[in-house]
Motif scaffolding. Structure first.
Motif, mmCIF file in Angstrom:
data_model
loop_
_atom_site.group_PDB
_atom_site.id
_atom_site.type_symbol
_atom_site.label_atom_id
_atom_site.label_comp_id
_atom_site.label_asym_id
_atom_site.label_seq_id
_atom_site.Cartn_x
_atom_site.Cartn_y
_atom_site.Cartn_z
ATOM 1 N N ARG A 2 0.858 9.865 -6.602
ATOM 2 C CA ARG A 2 1.108 8.827 -5.598
ATOM 3 C C ARG A 2 2.555 8.835 -5.113
ATOM 4 O O ARG A 2 2.932 7.993 -4.287
ATOM 5 C CB ARG A 2 0.796 7.445 -6.193
ATOM 6 N N ARG A 48 1.144 3.889 -2.921
ATOM 7 C CA ARG A 48 1.863 5.142 -2.735
ATOM 8 C C ARG A 48 3.342 4.825 -2.549
ATOM 9 O O ARG A 48 3.696 3.796 -1.966
ATOM 10 C CB ARG A 48 1.335 5.905 -1.522
ATOM 11 N N ALA A 52 4.636 2.841 6.714
ATOM 12 C CA ALA A 52 4.837 2.032 5.513
ATOM 13 C C ALA A 52 4.561 0.566 5.797
ATOM 14 O O ALA A 52 4.760 0.084 6.918
ATOM 15 C CB ALA A 52 6.269 2.196 5.001
ATOM 16 N N THR A 54 7.179 6.627 -1.446
ATOM 17 C CA THR A 54 7.981 7.740 -0.950
ATOM 18 C C THR A 54 9.438 7.466 -1.274
ATOM 19 O O THR A 54 9.970 6.407 -0.902
ATOM 20 C CB THR A 54 7.808 7.930 0.569
ATOM 21 N N ARG A 59 0.819 -1.213 0.000
ATOM 22 C CA ARG A 59 0.000 0.000 0.000
ATOM 23 C C ARG A 59 0.857 1.270 0.000
ATOM 24 O O ARG A 59 0.543 2.226 -0.674
ATOM 25 C CB ARG A 59 -0.912 0.017 1.237
ATOM 26 N N HIS A 60 1.932 1.252 0.795
ATOM 27 C CA HIS A 60 2.836 2.403 0.880
ATOM 28 C C HIS A 60 4.260 1.883 0.989
ATOM 29 O O HIS A 60 4.640 1.292 2.007
ATOM 30 C CB HIS A 60 2.503 3.270 2.094
#
Length: 258
Positions: A99, A71, A124, A73, A47-48
């Protein structure tokens, strides 16, 4: 450090069979197969995902392409490199760019009171990392400062990367990492007490050659013993990429570590 801007200073490269285009420095550290192999290990239900030491964004952006709901980062310490990562993110489709977040920070400061607000602690479910490979005790260090920083830390310095991943991951979150085989002892020691269910996938240039990389998966808080998976062979005896290599590096498919 000044940001590369001219055609002589940057290249515009196609990865993943042309689905990902990256601006990156013409000299110094450049993205390649390692980033794509690392991205291929991220589970499809992520998901992240936080990409530590993201460089110009190759691994993290590859994850965003593979997983259209996730998503991502990107965390990069070097200002100029992070600026290129930001430009590369902006080149993607609007839905994908929305995203992606780029953070310029030292990984040691993440999820700490004195560090950046993002990524937050336990935010995360996947952290991927491509730590600098070359222990200065075993390898010559590049005279180019940015390349040295991208490629060289002592094996003992790996613990900072593992600690950062632990802080960023939710309970049961998954770590994905690529490194050299000679760092395995230091890596397992850094994981001890923090991560378990360690899966190790050796990567061989050919079937007859020793492994040149390890793809490593681990789960936060688990105590399950490590396991060694069957190796990934990049090329046949004729030097041509293996079918699995084509599947991972060109088609952008995944490889399971669990």
């Amino acid at each position: 450090m000044s940001l590369p801007t001219s055609p002589e200073e940057t290249t515009d490269d196609a990865l993943l069979g042309g689905r990902l285009r990256l601006l990156q420095p013409a000299r110094g550290h450049r993205a390649g197969h390692d980033a794509l192999l690392l991205a291929a290990t991220v589970p499809t239900d992520a998901r992240h995902a936080v990409d530590l030491g993201a460089g110009v964004g190759a691994a993290g952006l590859s994850v965003a392409i593979r997983l259209p709901e996730a998503r991502v980062t990107l965390v990069e310490i070097d200002l100029a490199t992070a600026a290129l990562a930001t430009r590369n993110a902006a080149r993607q489709t609007p839905d994908m760019s929305a995203r992606i977040t780029v953070v310029t920070a030292d990984i040691a400061t993440l999820a700490r009171p004195s560090g950046p607000d993002l990524p937050a602690a336990r935010a995360a479910d996947v952290v991927l990392a491509n730590p600098p490979f070359n222990d200065p005790a075993r390898h010559r260090v590049s005279p180019l400062d940015e390349k040295a920083r991208a490629h060289a830390i002592p094996d003992a310095g790996m613990e900072a990367w593992i600690k950062a991943a632990e802080r960023l991951l939710e309970a049961g979150g998954r770590l994905r990492l690529i490194h050299r085989p000679e760092a395995l002892e230091a890596l397992l020691e850094a994981l001890r007490g923090r991560f378990g269910a360690v899966s190790i996938l050796p990567v061989h240039p050919t079937a007859q050659a020793p492994a040149i990389r390890l793809l490593v998966g681990a789960i936060k808080g688990r105590r399950t013993p490590p396991r060694l998976l069957p190796g990934l062979v990049l090329a046949g005896a004729d030097g041509r990429p293996s079918p699995e290599t084509e599947r991972l590096l060109r088609a952008g498919e995944g490889v399971a570590l669990e």
